[in-house]
Design an enzyme around this catalytic site. Structure first.
Site, PDB file in Angstrom:
ATOM      1  N   SER A 120      -6.757  11.996   5.921  1.00 48.45           N
ATOM      2  CA  SER A 120      -6.746  11.034   4.810  1.00 48.45           C
ATOM      3  C   SER A 120      -8.137  10.794   4.242  1.00 48.45           C
ATOM      4  O   SER A 120      -8.285  10.604   3.029  1.00 48.45           O
ATOM      5  CB  SER A 120      -6.128   9.712   5.275  1.00 48.45           C
ATOM      6  OG  SER A 120      -6.861   9.171   6.368  1.00 48.45           O
ATOM      7  N   LYS A 157      -5.951   6.295  18.692  1.00 51.66           N
ATOM      8  CA  LYS A 157      -5.774   6.828  17.334  1.00 51.66           C
ATOM      9  C   LYS A 157      -7.074   6.726  16.547  1.00 51.66           C
ATOM     10  O   LYS A 157      -7.445   7.653  15.805  1.00 51.66           O
ATOM     11  CB  LYS A 157      -4.666   6.038  16.619  1.00 51.66           C
ATOM     12  CG  LYS A 157      -4.460   6.417  15.141  1.00 51.66           C
ATOM     13  CD  LYS A 157      -3.859   7.802  14.996  1.00 51.66           C
ATOM     14  CE  LYS A 157      -3.667   8.191  13.533  1.00 51.66           C
ATOM     15  NZ  LYS A 157      -2.718   7.301  12.823  1.00 51.66           N
ATOM     16  N   GLU A 160     -12.631   4.884   4.766  1.00 51.76           N
ATOM     17  CA  GLU A 160     -12.482   3.855   5.793  1.00 51.76           C
ATOM     18  C   GLU A 160     -13.477   4.033   6.940  1.00 51.76           C
ATOM     19  O   GLU A 160     -13.275   3.483   8.016  1.00 51.76           O
ATOM     20  CB  GLU A 160     -11.063   3.886   6.354  1.00 51.76           C
ATOM     21  CG  GLU A 160      -9.989   3.602   5.328  1.00 51.76           C
ATOM     22  CD  GLU A 160      -8.598   3.745   5.924  1.00 51.76           C
ATOM     23  OE1 GLU A 160      -7.844   2.744   5.879  1.00 51.76           O
ATOM     24  OE2 GLU A 160      -8.269   4.831   6.424  1.00 51.76           O
ATOM     25  N   ALA A 171       0.008   7.630   0.166  1.00 51.73           N
ATOM     26  CA  ALA A 171       0.665   8.755   0.816  1.00 51.73           C
ATOM     27  C   ALA A 171       1.547   8.306   1.983  1.00 51.73           C
ATOM     28  O   ALA A 171       2.750   8.586   2.017  1.00 51.73           O
ATOM     29  CB  ALA A 171      -0.390   9.754   1.287  1.00 51.73           C
ATOM     30  N   ASN A 205      -9.023   9.776  14.815  1.00 53.13           N
ATOM     31  CA  ASN A 205      -9.494   9.727  13.433  1.00 53.13           C
ATOM     32  C   ASN A 205     -11.010   9.816  13.363  1.00 53.13           C
ATOM     33  O   ASN A 205     -11.571  10.371  12.406  1.00 53.13           O
ATOM     34  CB  ASN A 205      -9.031   8.426  12.764  1.00 53.13           C
ATOM     35  CG  ASN A 205      -7.567   8.464  12.392  1.00 53.13           C
ATOM     36  OD1 ASN A 205      -7.025   9.518  12.095  1.00 53.13           O
ATOM     37  ND2 ASN A 205      -6.908   7.322  12.421  1.00 53.13           N
ATOM     38  N   GLY A 223       0.843  -1.178   0.000  1.00 53.96           N
ATOM     39  CA  GLY A 223       0.000   0.000   0.000  1.00 53.96           C
ATOM     40  C   GLY A 223       0.879   1.229   0.000  1.00 53.96           C
ATOM     41  O   GLY A 223       1.150   1.818   1.036  1.00 53.96           O
TER      42      GLY A 223
END
Length: 312
Positions: free
Chosen positions: A260, A187, A273, A10, A191, A7
């Site tokens: 992202s 995290k 996601e 970025a 997110n 993957g």
């Protein structure tokens, strides 16, 4: 160390570039044809904190991998919904001595990886590094960050400590953790506020922080994450999580960054996601009979935005 980045978007570009610069043998694996073609033609280009950089790294699509290629470590950096398919296609890379470091956003990835890799060979981690793509083969890399990692099984600790050393030499600021599951939930919670809210409100992190409604929104979302995670034995400190979120608003650190999810959906019309972040908390809450209205609403809003933008 011989390392494959599964993957090479970025974040994969950032980590691959920094590991390569430290002298490791790095290969990139990705499924975006234009990205693969650009890196093969010109190398991986990057704006690294204002300095132009280039790394001539081998890059393959999963179907092109040489049959005899072996690596010591696979760093999993696909999108969450692509993880299973990626590892189905790269099984030829996986040998009894191959370890996998998962740095994906979201929750529940151990269930996928255990289908392909012995549990003792899985390392779980989380990162605060940020990255973006200006276009195929060109990464925008600003700011600093860190990586936290821990082997799932005790027998994997010796190799994990070697990975920490390799990443330290690459200036990726790694630390070995004794409770990485807490950090993964923390995290995911960060997110679960920044990604979805910035995407729906069409703003960067700093702009989100300047809104008068933001404090109430993040407090409600963090509360839902904490209530659900407690049922899994993870006791999130809500005040410290909120403080970590608010620390990202500073334009001198991450305030100018577009998360992202924003980059995927708003800039590139790619699916997000969300089901592995807020959606995962919503599903867990349903099973546990815990109300999670903010996570549910944000998940549905993002899916609605995906439909409006015809995201693929």
């Amino acid at each position: 160390m011989k390392i494959a980045i599964a993957g090479a978007g970025a974040m994969g570009s950032r980590i691959g570039l920094m590991l390569h610069a430290a002298g490791n043998q790095v290969i990139l694996i990705d499924t975006w044809p234009a990205h693969i073609a650009a890196i093969r033609e010109k190398g991986l280009l990057a704006n690294l904190n204002g300095q132009e950089a280039v790394a001539h790294l081998p890059i393959y699509s999963p179907t092109e991998l040489p049959a005899d290629l072996q690596v010591d470590l696979i760093v999993a950096l696909t999108k969450s919904m692509q993880l299973d398919q990626m590892f189905q296609m790269i099984q030829s890379l996986i040998h009894p001595t191959t370890y996998v470091l998962s740095l994906l956003n979201g929750l529940g990835h151990e269930d996928t990886l255990e289908k392909y890799v012995p549990k003792e060979n899985i390392i779980f981690g989380t990162t605060t590094w940020t990255a973006g793509l200006k276009g195929p083969g060109y990464a925008e890399l600003t700011g600093t960050g860190a990586i936290e990692m821990e082997n799932i099984e005790p027998s994997g600790k010796e190799f994990t400590l070697k990975v920490v050393d390799v990443f330290k030499k690459a200036k990726l600021n790694p630390v070995y953790s004794d409770n990485v599951r807490y950090s993964i939930w923390k995290k995911a919670c960060i997110n679960g506020t920044l990604n979805g809210l910035c995407t729906i409100l069409d703003c960067n992190v700093g702009e989100l922080g300047n809104l008068t409604v933001t404090k109430d929104l993040i407090t409600a979302i963090v509360s839902e994450f904490a209530t659900v995670s407690q049922q899994e034995g993870i006791h999130l400190d809500q005040a410290s999580v909120i403080a970590a979120i608010e620390a990202t608003y500073d334009p001198e650190t991450q305030g100018r960054h577009y998360p992202s999810m924003y980059q995927d959906l708003i800039k590139s019309q790619r699916k997000t996601e969300i089901d592995y972040i807020n959606g995962a908390v919503w599903r867990k809450g349903q099973r546990l009979e815990i109300p999670t209205p903010y996570c549910a609403f944000l998940t549905e809003l993002i899916h609605g935005k995906e439909q409006l933008l015809n995201a693929k």
